[in-house]
Design a protein around this motif. Structure first.
Motif, PDB file in Angstrom:
ATOM      1  N   PRO A 351      89.995 -11.824 -30.254  1.00 20.92           N
ATOM      2  CA  PRO A 351      91.186 -11.311 -30.655  1.00 20.92           C
ATOM      3  C   PRO A 351      91.815 -12.231 -31.740  1.00 20.92           C
ATOM      4  O   PRO A 351      92.642 -13.424 -31.389  1.00 20.92           O
ATOM      5  CB  PRO A 351      91.956 -11.318 -29.208  1.00 20.92           C
ATOM      6  N   LEU A 352      91.952 -11.964 -32.780  1.00 24.86           N
ATOM      7  CA  LEU A 352      92.453 -12.906 -33.995  1.00 24.86           C
ATOM      8  C   LEU A 352      93.936 -13.150 -33.715  1.00 24.86           C
ATOM      9  O   LEU A 352      94.517 -14.406 -33.992  1.00 24.86           O
ATOM     10  CB  LEU A 352      92.298 -12.459 -35.181  1.00 24.86           C
ATOM     11  N   THR A 353      94.574 -12.406 -32.965  1.00 25.38           N
ATOM     12  CA  THR A 353      96.113 -12.701 -32.538  1.00 25.38           C
ATOM     13  C   THR A 353      95.833 -12.345 -30.825  1.00 25.38           C
ATOM     14  O   THR A 353      95.226 -11.770 -30.477  1.00 25.38           O
ATOM     15  CB  THR A 353      97.138 -11.824 -33.068  1.00 25.38           C
ATOM     16  N   ALA A 358      98.240 -17.063 -30.118  1.00 25.60           N
ATOM     17  CA  ALA A 358      98.063 -17.091 -31.646  1.00 25.60           C
ATOM     18  C   ALA A 358      98.983 -15.954 -32.360  1.00 25.60           C
ATOM     19  O   ALA A 358      98.802 -14.854 -32.034  1.00 25.60           O
ATOM     20  CB  ALA A 358      96.603 -16.502 -31.723  1.00 25.60           C
ATOM     21  N   LEU A 359      99.866 -16.277 -33.104  1.00 22.56           N
ATOM     22  CA  LEU A 359     100.831 -15.685 -33.721  1.00 22.56           C
ATOM     23  C   LEU A 359     100.910 -15.374 -35.238  1.00 22.56           C
ATOM     24  O   LEU A 359     101.459 -14.614 -35.593  1.00 22.56           O
ATOM     25  CB  LEU A 359     102.296 -16.338 -33.242  1.00 22.56           C
ATOM     26  N   ARG A 360      99.886 -16.356 -35.714  1.00 22.93           N
ATOM     27  CA  ARG A 360      99.678 -16.088 -37.157  1.00 22.93           C
ATOM     28  C   ARG A 360      98.033 -16.268 -37.374  1.00 22.93           C
ATOM     29  O   ARG A 360      97.404 -16.939 -36.906  1.00 22.93           O
ATOM     30  CB  ARG A 360     100.481 -17.125 -37.751  1.00 22.93           C
ATOM     31  N   ILE A 361      97.806 -15.537 -38.456  1.00 29.68           N
ATOM     32  CA  ILE A 361      96.298 -15.909 -39.052  1.00 29.68           C
ATOM     33  C   ILE A 361      96.389 -16.055 -40.685  1.00 29.68           C
ATOM     34  O   ILE A 361      97.118 -15.722 -41.241  1.00 29.68           O
ATOM     35  CB  ILE A 361      95.493 -14.416 -39.138  1.00 29.68           C
ATOM     36  N   THR A 386      95.507 -18.997 -36.123  1.00 26.18           N
ATOM     37  CA  THR A 386      94.063 -18.628 -36.292  1.00 26.18           C
ATOM     38  C   THR A 386      93.654 -18.944 -37.625  1.00 26.18           C
ATOM     39  O   THR A 386      94.346 -18.140 -38.463  1.00 26.18           O
ATOM     40  CB  THR A 386      93.710 -17.234 -35.730  1.00 26.18           C
ATOM     41  N   VAL A 387      92.777 -19.661 -37.762  1.00 26.20           N
ATOM     42  CA  VAL A 387      92.244 -19.870 -39.427  1.00 26.20           C
ATOM     43  C   VAL A 387      90.546 -19.088 -39.284  1.00 26.20           C
ATOM     44  O   VAL A 387      89.775 -19.284 -38.533  1.00 26.20           O
ATOM     45  CB  VAL A 387      91.885 -21.463 -39.641  1.00 26.20           C
ATOM     46  N   ILE A 448      80.984 -15.983 -41.223  1.00 26.56           N
ATOM     47  CA  ILE A 448      82.622 -15.969 -40.830  1.00 26.56           C
ATOM     48  C   ILE A 448      82.726 -17.314 -40.113  1.00 26.56           C
ATOM     49  O   ILE A 448      82.323 -17.242 -38.742  1.00 26.56           O
ATOM     50  CB  ILE A 448      83.289 -14.973 -40.302  1.00 26.56           C
ATOM     51  N   LEU A 449      83.671 -18.190 -40.242  1.00 30.58           N
ATOM     52  CA  LEU A 449      84.246 -19.343 -39.278  1.00 30.58           C
ATOM     53  C   LEU A 449      85.780 -18.858 -38.599  1.00 30.58           C
ATOM     54  O   LEU A 449      86.599 -18.564 -39.427  1.00 30.58           O
ATOM     55  CB  LEU A 449      84.654 -20.639 -39.955  1.00 30.58           C
ATOM     56  N   VAL A 450      85.783 -18.924 -37.489  1.00 30.06           N
ATOM     57  CA  VAL A 450      87.023 -18.685 -36.800  1.00 30.06           C
ATOM     58  C   VAL A 450      87.367 -19.618 -36.010  1.00 30.06           C
ATOM     59  O   VAL A 450      86.800 -20.355 -35.246  1.00 30.06           O
ATOM     60  CB  VAL A 450      86.982 -17.339 -35.824  1.00 30.06           C
ATOM     61  N   ILE A 451      88.598 -20.338 -36.202  1.00 28.70           N
ATOM     62  CA  ILE A 451      89.015 -21.705 -35.812  1.00 28.70           C
ATOM     63  C   ILE A 451      90.222 -21.509 -34.874  1.00 28.70           C
ATOM     64  O   ILE A 451      91.367 -20.889 -35.725  1.00 28.70           O
ATOM     65  CB  ILE A 451      89.067 -22.601 -36.854  1.00 28.70           C
ATOM     66  N   GLY A 452      90.544 -21.438 -33.678  1.00 24.36           N
ATOM     67  CA  GLY A 452      91.665 -21.358 -32.890  1.00 24.36           C
ATOM     68  C   GLY A 452      91.511 -21.210 -31.592  1.00 24.36           C
ATOM     69  O   GLY A 452      90.267 -20.879 -31.010  1.00 24.36           O
ATOM     70  N   ASP A 453      92.515 -21.225 -30.709  1.00 29.91           N
ATOM     71  CA  ASP A 453      92.320 -20.925 -29.342  1.00 29.91           C
ATOM     72  C   ASP A 453      91.673 -19.675 -28.968  1.00 29.91           C
ATOM     73  O   ASP A 453      91.320 -19.169 -27.772  1.00 29.91           O
ATOM     74  CB  ASP A 453      93.720 -21.371 -28.689  1.00 29.91           C
TER      75      ASP A 453
END
Length: 478
Positions: A351-353, A358-361, A386-387, A448-453
């Motif tokens: 879930p990207l948000t 996570a409130l921003r991408i 999320t980056v 794709i790299l996804v960085i974040g909680d």
């Protein structure tokens, strides 16, 4: 594809049927419905033709003599159903004579198989599964049955009657194709499908200048048109209906290297295909040259498609291309595609948000190390951001260093998602500190790299945590 779909001309000769029982009678009914002449060798002596009309009986010859010595001369096909041990012998004879043969439920003796069939008169759809699953073929047939108009065969028959006269009046193939597209998609086609065949015939006959009629059908100017189409991350089922329509209408398709072969298969067979993309470390023709090709194709009156992986406007240089087309006065349209970041999120349940977490991408590209070095990483340290990094495999060490130096926690969850939505998709999850090692685990891109909680909510992360828990219990038990 092991079996090539073909259609036998049943007017070219008889079909030899050997067998008995309901299996043979089912094949008999199918052949009769297609208009075949049949030589039937009944292997159990029961040649009852009850339920078959007199007209159909006239096309059946009940052969005499030993079925093993069935006369195959002039036959366009041999079919064995309920023939027992005779089937292998007859199949060998047919192969030696070059006669196509089908032995029911025996692929090893068959040179062709029967598909599931949707019959609309002159329009026939054949669905095959290579003989592996007739039930699946029937289910697909049922779906197609619901989609095809009942009178689509009548429309094909109308076009068949007029095909030669129109060809004599429109010499150019592209213009002739546009003529028939307007017939099919316009009032004439609608009239046929609604059962007003005579009216459709009158409308077609009333066209005094077929060439002008065809030119009027090109809504996107007669000088040609360019459509930028997003191909998505790789799965052909993720193409939009608009994208499929554009690929079927195109005269020429300029495609990126990363567009999957399965998506290229959706292009109309007679359209020209021109590869214009490049992979990392390999030279390409350059953006200016691509722009020139698009403009040249449109100015030549062609319908061109620029087929791009993902979405044209997400690191796809679509903006540069439409500016070039606009400056050249070329008509264009854009069909969006599913970007690889969203494909990865859906496939691996990232879930990207996420509410409160996570409130921003931020989406960014790091094609090379110098791209990553140019990023202001201090703006990306917010734990609630999320980056998503495109084309970041080669620059992974620099991405890691930039975020850590800027203050992002080394324990930040990270996912590397390679070849997303394709059959060979792969994921590696861990922490920001492990990013370069994670990239090595997926082997090859694109990734794709996804960085974040949010990565901690993903399916690969949950599986990994479960595996670690099981390993811990196993060690404790020992």
């Amino acid at each position: 594809m092991r079996f090539l779909p073909v259609f036998l001309d049943l007017a070219a000769g008889p079909v030899v049927l050997v067998g008995a029982g309901e299996m043979a009678r089912a094949k008999l009914r199918l052949l009769l419905s297609a208009g075949a002449a049949i030589r039937w060798h009944v292997t159990d002596g029961d040649n009852d033709l009850a339920g078959i009309s007199e007209a159909d009986r006239a096309r059946i010859t009940l052969a005499t003599g030993e079925p093993a010595e069935a006369d195959l001369s002039g036959a366009i096909a041999l079919m064995c159903a309920g023939a027992g041990d005779l089937a292998a012998l007859l199949a060998a004879r047919a192969r030696a004579l070059g006669v196509p043969v089908n032995v029911m439920d025996e692929l090893s003796h068959s040179t062709f198989i029967f598909p599931a069939i949707v019959d609309r008169g002159d329009v026939v759809v054949a669905i095959g599964t290579g003989g592996s699953s007739p039930v699946v073929a029937r289910r697909v047939r049922e779906m197609i049955e619901t989609l095809l108009p009942a009178r689509i065969g009548d429309l094909a028959a109308l076009i068949g009657r007029w095909r030669k006269p129109i060809k004599a009046r429109i010499a150019e193939f592209p213009l002739r194709r546009r003529f028939w597209e307007r017939v099919v998609d316009g009032p004439i086609g609608k009239a046929v499908l609604e059962g007003r065949g005579a009216e459709a015939e009158d409308l077609l006959e009333a066209i005094t200048d077929p060439s002008a009629y065809a030119r009027d059908s090109v809504s996107a100017h007669t000088e040609g048109h360019v459509t930028l189409v997003g191909a998505g991350p790789g799965d052909p089922d993720l193409l939009t209906i608009k994208a499929l329509r554009a690929l079927q209408d195109a005269d020429v398709v300029f495609y990126d290297e990363l567009v999957s072969p399965e998506i290229l298969d959706r292009i109309r067979r007679d359209a020209a295909r021109v590869p214009v993309g490049r992979r990392i470390g390999k030279p390409g023709i350059g953006q200016e040259a691509i722009n020139a090709l698009l403009i040249e194709a449109a100015q030549a009156g062609q319908r061109a498609v620029r087929l791009k992986g993902g979405d044209p406007f997400v690191f796809g240089r679509g903006g540069e291309e439409i500016e070039a087309l606009r400056d050249a006065g070329v008509s264009y349209a854009v069909v969006p595609g599913i970007s690889a970041g969203f494909g990865a999120a859906a496939q691996f349940e990232v879930p990207l948000t996420y509410r409160h977490e996570a409130l921003r991408i931020t989406f960014l590209t790091a094609h090379k190390a110098k791209d990553a070095e140019a990023v202001d990483w201090t703006a990306l340290t917010d734990q609630k951001m999320t980056v998503v990094v495109y084309m970041g495999m080669a620059a992974a060490p620099t991405v890691r260093a930039g975020l850590l130096t800027a203050g992002r926690s080394p324990q930040t969850p990270v996912g590397v998602f390679a070849r997303v939505t394709r059959p060979d998709a792969k994921a590696a999850v861990g922490t920001l500190d492990d990013l370069p090692a994670l990239v090595e685990q997926v082997e090859v891109g694109p990734a794709i790299l996804v960085i974040g909680d949010v990565v901690a909510h993903s399916a690969p992360w949950r599986r990994q945590q479960l595996q670690q828990l099981v390993s811990t219990y196993q060690v404790a038990a020992e």
